[in-house]
Design an enzyme around this catalytic site. Structure first.
Site, PDB file in Angstrom:
ATOM      1  N   ASP A 112      -1.437  -4.195  12.756  1.00 23.45           N
ATOM      2  CA  ASP A 112      -1.055  -4.537  11.611  1.00 23.45           C
ATOM      3  C   ASP A 112      -0.864  -6.037  11.631  1.00 23.45           C
ATOM      4  OD1 ASP A 112       1.214  -5.212   9.389  1.00 23.45           O
ATOM      5  OD2 ASP A 112       0.735  -3.334   8.954  1.00 23.45           O
TER       6      ASP A 112
ATOM      7  N   THR B  55      -0.918   7.434  -0.959  1.00 22.17           N
ATOM      8  CA  THR B  55      -2.250   7.472  -1.688  1.00 22.17           C
ATOM      9  C   THR B  55      -3.167   6.300  -1.117  1.00 22.17           C
ATOM     10  OG1 THR B  55      -1.336   5.796  -3.257  1.00 22.17           O
ATOM     11  CG2 THR B  55      -1.013   8.083  -3.813  1.00 22.17           C
TER      12      THR B  55
ATOM     13  N   ARG C 162       0.863  -1.149  -0.071  1.00 26.46           N
ATOM     14  CA  ARG C 162      -0.033   0.064   0.048  1.00 26.46           C
ATOM     15  C   ARG C 162       0.900   1.168  -0.181  1.00 26.46           C
ATOM     16  NH1 ARG C 162      -4.166   1.047   4.915  1.00 26.46           N
ATOM     17  NH2 ARG C 162      -2.496   1.098   5.992  1.00 26.46           N
TER      18      ARG C 162
ATOM     19  N   ASP D  36       2.618  -7.340  10.617  1.00 26.90           N
ATOM     20  CA  ASP D  36       3.806  -7.184  11.951  1.00 26.90           C
ATOM     21  C   ASP D  36       3.428  -8.063  13.026  1.00 26.90           C
ATOM     22  OD1 ASP D  36       5.105  -5.423  10.291  1.00 26.90           O
ATOM     23  OD2 ASP D  36       3.846  -3.532  11.185  1.00 26.90           O
TER      24      ASP D  36
END
Length: 231
Positions: free
Chosen positions: A201, A109, A105, A204
């Site tokens: 996340d 944006t 990602r 992670d």
């Protein structure tokens, strides 16, 4: 709720999901919970696979039993977090072939960028299960499914553990034919496009890393470097 969206309310899934979300859950336990929840979801998501009669002989007698009717499956995790769901799915359907889609990602944006695509050579003969623990903006899932559709699989299903309403909306509008399975539909995305309340996340927490966030692509768009550090 869209008829193509299934949210599992099974008590075991919900119990394990609560532990998964807890910030005090360590890497080893988090990884195990991802696997356990994925296995339970696989059990539910394959409920409608067709069966056929086969004749077998038990130690006691000959009988007519049931087997899956020659359905070929493929599992396609979205790198890297989707790989946390893969082993559990393979334990349930060990004959499935495996592909991988690599997307990251863009931090500005928030749009997904493709950097890896490897699918089984006979994917057009298979029903594909796309795996990613989180459905946040929906961009990565929608793009991954668009990539897979170029190979004309028989069907596509998307399995995630936690979904944001925004991600569900994007994915159902982009691919109304794709069934979505998730363990929880959360409240919303925050300003950084993370799911709230979510679990942080997923990648992670599965791999015990803390992303630094440096991503670079060469001029041809073919080389991606992701720098991370271990906690």
């Amino acid at each position: 709720m869209n008829s193509k969206v299934t949210i599992f309310d099974h008590p075991l899934i919900q119990h394990k999901l609560s532990i998964l979300r807890d910030e005090n859950t360590g890497t080893k336990e988090f990884r195990e919970l991802i696997s356990e929840i994925s296995m339970l979801m696989c059990y539910e998501a394959t409920r409608d696979l067709p069966l056929e009669d086969v004749v077998i002989k038990t130690p006691m007698a000959t009988m007519t039993a049931k087997k899956i009717a020659g359905r070929k499956l493929a599992l396609v995790p979205i790198l890297r977090a989707g790989c946390g769901m893969l082993d559990a799915m393979l334990r349930m359907v060990p004959s499935a072939k495996v592909g991988h889609i690599g997307l990251y990602r863009d931090e500005v944006t928030h749009k997904p960028v493709e950097y890896y695509n490897k699918l089984p050579g006979d994917v057009e003969e298979r029903d594909v299960f796309v795996l990613d623990p989180m459905l946040a903006t929906g961009g990565s899932a929608a793009d991954a499914i668009s990539i897979i559709k170029r190979s004309n699989p028989r069907s596509i299903r998307f399995l995630c553990i936690i979904a944001a309403p925004e991600g569900i909306e994007v994915l159902t509008k982009s691919h109304p034919d794709v069934e979505i399975y998730c363990a929880a539909k959360d409240e919303k995305l925050n300003e950084n496009c993370y799911i709230l309340p979510g679990l942080g996340d997923a990648g992670d927490r599965i791999y015990g890393t803390d992303v630094v966030g440096e991503v670079s692509v060469d001029k041809r768009g073919s080389t991606v470097k992701l720098r991370s550090k271990t906690k």
